[in-house]
Design an enzyme around this catalytic site. Structure first.
Site, PDB file in Angstrom:
ATOM      1  N   GLU A  51      -3.081   2.618   9.673  1.00  0.00           N
ATOM      2  CA  GLU A  51      -2.413   2.866   8.398  1.00  0.00           C
ATOM      3  C   GLU A  51      -1.354   1.767   8.267  1.00  0.00           C
ATOM      4  OE1 GLU A  51       0.176   6.349   6.159  1.00  0.00           O
ATOM      5  OE2 GLU A  51      -0.761   6.782   8.080  1.00  0.00           O
ATOM      6  N   ARG A  73      -4.364   9.371  23.896  1.00  0.00           N
ATOM      7  CA  ARG A  73      -3.561   8.252  23.442  1.00  0.00           C
ATOM      8  C   ARG A  73      -2.768   7.684  24.608  1.00  0.00           C
ATOM      9  NH1 ARG A  73       0.170   8.206  19.288  1.00  0.00           N
ATOM     10  NH2 ARG A  73      -1.436   9.092  18.017  1.00  0.00           N
ATOM     11  N   LYS A 126       5.336   5.320  15.053  1.00  0.00           N
ATOM     12  CA  LYS A 126       5.786   4.314  14.087  1.00  0.00           C
ATOM     13  C   LYS A 126       7.044   4.777  13.357  1.00  0.00           C
ATOM     14  CE  LYS A 126       1.566   3.613  12.486  1.00  0.00           C
ATOM     15  NZ  LYS A 126       0.440   3.196  11.673  1.00  0.00           N
TER      16      LYS A 126
HETATM   17  P1  ATP Z   1       1.797   6.615  15.205  1.00  0.00           P
HETATM   18  O1  ATP Z   1       1.595   8.012  15.719  1.00  0.00           O
HETATM   19  O2  ATP Z   1       2.386   5.665  16.184  1.00  0.00           O
HETATM   20  O3  ATP Z   1       2.470   6.557  13.882  1.00  0.00           O
HETATM   21  P2  ATP Z   1      -0.769   6.538  14.089  1.00  0.00           P
HETATM   22  O4  ATP Z   1      -1.794   7.223  14.869  1.00  0.00           O
HETATM   23  O5  ATP Z   1      -0.250   7.208  12.877  1.00  0.00           O
HETATM   24  O6  ATP Z   1       0.365   6.038  15.041  1.00  0.00           O
HETATM   25  P3  ATP Z   1      -2.503   4.678  12.880  1.00  0.00           P
HETATM   26  O7  ATP Z   1      -2.154   3.432  12.162  1.00  0.00           O
HETATM   27  O8  ATP Z   1      -3.054   5.804  12.112  1.00  0.00           O
HETATM   28  O9  ATP Z   1      -1.214   5.105  13.656  1.00  0.00           O
HETATM   29  O10 ATP Z   1      -3.436   4.356  14.112  1.00  0.00           O
HETATM   30  C1  ATP Z   1      -4.577   3.550  14.051  1.00  0.00           C
HETATM   31  C2  ATP Z   1      -5.441   3.857  15.223  1.00  0.00           C
HETATM   32  O11 ATP Z   1      -4.750   3.647  16.437  1.00  0.00           O
HETATM   33  C3  ATP Z   1      -5.891   5.311  15.212  1.00  0.00           C
HETATM   34  O12 ATP Z   1      -7.266   5.339  15.496  1.00  0.00           O
HETATM   35  C4  ATP Z   1      -5.091   5.934  16.319  1.00  0.00           C
HETATM   36  O13 ATP Z   1      -5.803   6.973  16.924  1.00  0.00           O
HETATM   37  C5  ATP Z   1      -4.865   4.768  17.273  1.00  0.00           C
HETATM   38  N1  ATP Z   1      -3.639   4.971  18.035  1.00  0.00           N
HETATM   39  C6  ATP Z   1      -2.401   5.177  17.541  1.00  0.00           C
HETATM   40  N2  ATP Z   1      -1.523   5.383  18.541  1.00  0.00           N
HETATM   41  C7  ATP Z   1      -2.223   5.275  19.693  1.00  0.00           C
HETATM   42  C8  ATP Z   1      -1.881   5.388  21.083  1.00  0.00           C
HETATM   43  N3  ATP Z   1      -0.636   5.638  21.479  1.00  0.00           N
HETATM   44  N4  ATP Z   1      -2.860   5.230  21.992  1.00  0.00           N
HETATM   45  C9  ATP Z   1      -4.116   4.953  21.607  1.00  0.00           C
HETATM   46  N5  ATP Z   1      -4.501   4.847  20.331  1.00  0.00           N
HETATM   47  C10 ATP Z   1      -3.576   5.001  19.375  1.00  0.00           C
HETATM   48 MG    MG Z   2      -2.198   7.924  11.610  1.00  0.00          MG
END
Ligand code: ATP
Ligand code: MG
Length: 559
Positions: free
Chosen positions: A36, A262, A272
């Site tokens: 995102e 994760r 984020k």
């Molecule tokens: P955050 O929780 O940090 O805001 P998010 O999951 O909302 O992260 P996205 O931009 O939606 O962030 O993530 C893009 C991809 O990265 C998704 O497929 C998510 O599952 C993966 N991802 C995000 N954080 C992690 C992590 N700590 N370990 C592994 N994969 C991750």
């Molecule tokens: Mg997300």
């Protein structure tokens, strides 16, 4: 992959991929990385990037970069550019496969109309609060909305008027008609669309309704014919909804979702939202502050893409949540920099030493290997003269028993140069040591004595003549507790000593001309990288990591 391929230790996702290719379920594998664009990527994302792009590369498929831009937000453009730069920097390429969830808004809308016509979605006019109340809880079943049984025609009319912008935000939502009694809350008539009168950075003011992630994601996967939709564990409970949508919408393909744990690392935060807070409230200098766990921060700090990829591989793909020791990341960084970083001598806190028996005006040069780990790295000439700098820490006037470095009357080796013996200490009025006096033994040129005597310590040094002044930034962990998110506001756990600026370090002249992001080992001190703030007039370095390896020692990992 062929059947004869040597057996490797496969993680459970690669096992599934191999089985699907072997059984002919798929001819080739298509994965996606769906960030995102609402912040910079962090090391957790790197894990997901390495997994998705890695699998596509290993099995001859491809990985899409899909911006999951279902939320209209303002800063998307800057973030999207940063994300592309970071994925490329990590060494991966999406080729022609760059997509946006917003590209599919029209198709997603049409499918929602289909669901309405099929009696599988309805417009609900309860308030957000009432919807929450009706949803029930883990222990309590949900209750049906009084609007649940509107006719398809009525629903279509309302949904079209939602799209046309006739209603204010929150007046209605579109919900899937699944099962308010389901033990899985995600299946209790989840919201598919909401009204938001906001401009979108790609679609402008074209839309007044936006799809929810849970609706857009599986359908986007289907449009792109993703074979393995890999996400993190928190989506496990959403998988039944994923499957329900794939089954009930007339999609062109049937992707499947697989969840892995994760990546969590101690002494940092990774959401984020929290990283944004650190940036916006100026606890750090920006998303690329070298203390941040962002890819941009790690790059600026001096980490290499190879080190991050190795780290992701060592961490592996787990099915259960766990926390990885940040020492492992540092170990991987050190391991790679040891191979690639040229050595230089630099003194962080200089203490001048005057070699009294070295002729004034004399100057010589020592030929020194740039990297003992890499024979192709060549050599350089390091100048030596009567006045040198050594590290203040390497001298003690009254050394305790275990201090083997320089002290009055004691001899040490200057790396690649000569043995020197301290003959005197010069102090200012306040009693602070400002200079040392010493003699050198000309017979020890190159750092070895013909009589075989061996000083207990070898020090790094820089010739005062030709030395380059620079600023060095030393970093410590950003937080002073292992889990900054446990208990209270995470900001209360910030480490006030996470940045120390050394204003006037001295470096050997060979460093002149180094450009931002060039990496070096300062002998005995650690790995350092030229910072982005550096100019030809004033070099600025970041310490990437020290040389002290805490991880390999503890874990018994051999180098
Ligand atoms: P955050 O929780 O940090 O805001 P998010 O999951 O909302 O992260 P996205 O931009 O939606 O962030 O993530 C893009 C991809 O990265 C998704 O497929 C998510 O599952 C993966 N991802 C995000 N954080 C992690 C992590 N700590 N370990 C592994 N994969 C991750
Ligand atoms: Mg997300």
């Amino acid at each position: 992959m062929t059947a004869e391929a040597p057996t490797r230790n496969l993680d459970f996702i690669r096992e599934i991929v191999e089985e699907d290719l072997r059984s002919g379920k798929y001819k080739s594998v298509v994965t996606r990385f769906p960030p995102e664009p609402n912040g910079y990527l962090h090391i957790g994302h790197a894990k997901s990037i390495c997994l998705n792009f890695g699998i596509a590369n290993e099995y001859g498929g491809h990985c899409n970069l899909r911006f999951d831009d279902t939320n209209p937000t303002k800063e998307e453009a800057e973030y999207a550019e940063a994300i592309k730069r970071d994925v490329n920097w990590l060494g991966f390429s999406w080729g022609d496969h760059l997509y946006h969830a917003s590209d599919y808004f029209e198709q997603l809308y049409l499918w929602a109309e289909d669901l309405i016509r099929d009696g599988k979605a309805y417009v609900d006019s309860l308030t957000a609060e009432e919807i929450r109340e009706h949803r029930g809880s883990l222990t309590e079943p949900g209750r049906e909305s009084p609007y649940r049984n509107r006719t398809a025609d009525e629903n279509l009319d309302l949904f079209r008027r939602m799209r046309a912008g006739e209603f204010p935000d929150g007046a209605h939502v579109l919900r899937a008609k699944i099962d308010m009694q389901s033990p899985n809350i995600n299946m209790r008539d989840p919201v598919l669309y909401r009204i938001r009168h906001e401009d979108h950075h790609r679609t402008g003011d074209r839309w007044d309704i936006y799809p929810m992630y849970d609706y857009a994601h599986p359908l986007s996967d289907a449009i792109e014919r993703i074979t393995h939709s890999i996400c993190t564990l928190e989506f496990e409970a959403h998988r039944p909804l994923y499957d329900w949508l794939i089954e009930n919408v007339r999609v062109p393909a049937t992707p499947h979702q697989y969840e892995f744990a994760r990546l969590n690392i101690n002494y940092t935060v990774m959401s984020k939202r929290k990283l944004l807070r650190l940036v916006e409230d100026h606890y750090v200098s920006g998303w690329d502050d070298p203390r941040m766990p962002t890819i941009a921060g790690l790059r600026r700090r001096g980490c290499t893409p190879a080190a991050i990829r190795n780290f992701a591989e060592r961490v592996g793909v787990a099915k259960r949540e766990n926390v990885i020791d940040v020492d492992l990341l540092e170990f991987c960084v050190r391991e790679d920099l040891n191979r690639v970083a040229p050595r230089v001598m630099g003194v962080l806190r200089p203490l001048p030493v005057v070699i009294e028996n070295y002729p004034e005006g004399q100057r010589e040069e020592f030929e020194t290997p740039n990297n003992p780990e890499d024979a192709t790295a060549g050599t350089r000439k390091v100048p030596f003269s009567r006045v040198l700098y050594i590290e203040r820490d390497d001298f003690m006037e009254e050394p305790p028993k275990k201090f083997f470095r320089l002290a009055p009357g004691r001899e040490v080796r200057l790396r690649s140069a000569y043995f020197i013996t301290c003959t005197g200490v010069v102090k200012d009025e306040g009693g602070n040591i400002v200079e040392l006096r010493a003699t050198y033994d000309p017979a020890t040129r190159g750092g070895d004595a013909p009589d075989g005597r061996r000083p207990k310590a070898t020090l790094h040094w820089v010739s005062a003549q030709g030395a380059i002044d620079c600023e060095v930034r030393l970093y410590d962990r950003l937080f002073n507790v292992e889990d900054p998110e446990s208990g209270g506001d995470f900001l209360t756990h910030l480490n006030p000593q996470s940045l120390e600026i050394v204003p006037a370090a001295k470096l050997e002249p060979g460093i002149r001309g180094a450009s931002p992001l060039d990496r070096f080992q300062f002998e005995r001190l650690g790995y350092f990288t030229v910072d982005l703030d550096s100019t030809p007039e004033k070099l600025v370095f970041n310490r990437t990591v020290t040389l002290k390896d805490t991880w390999a020692k503890v874990k018994g990992e051999s180098k």
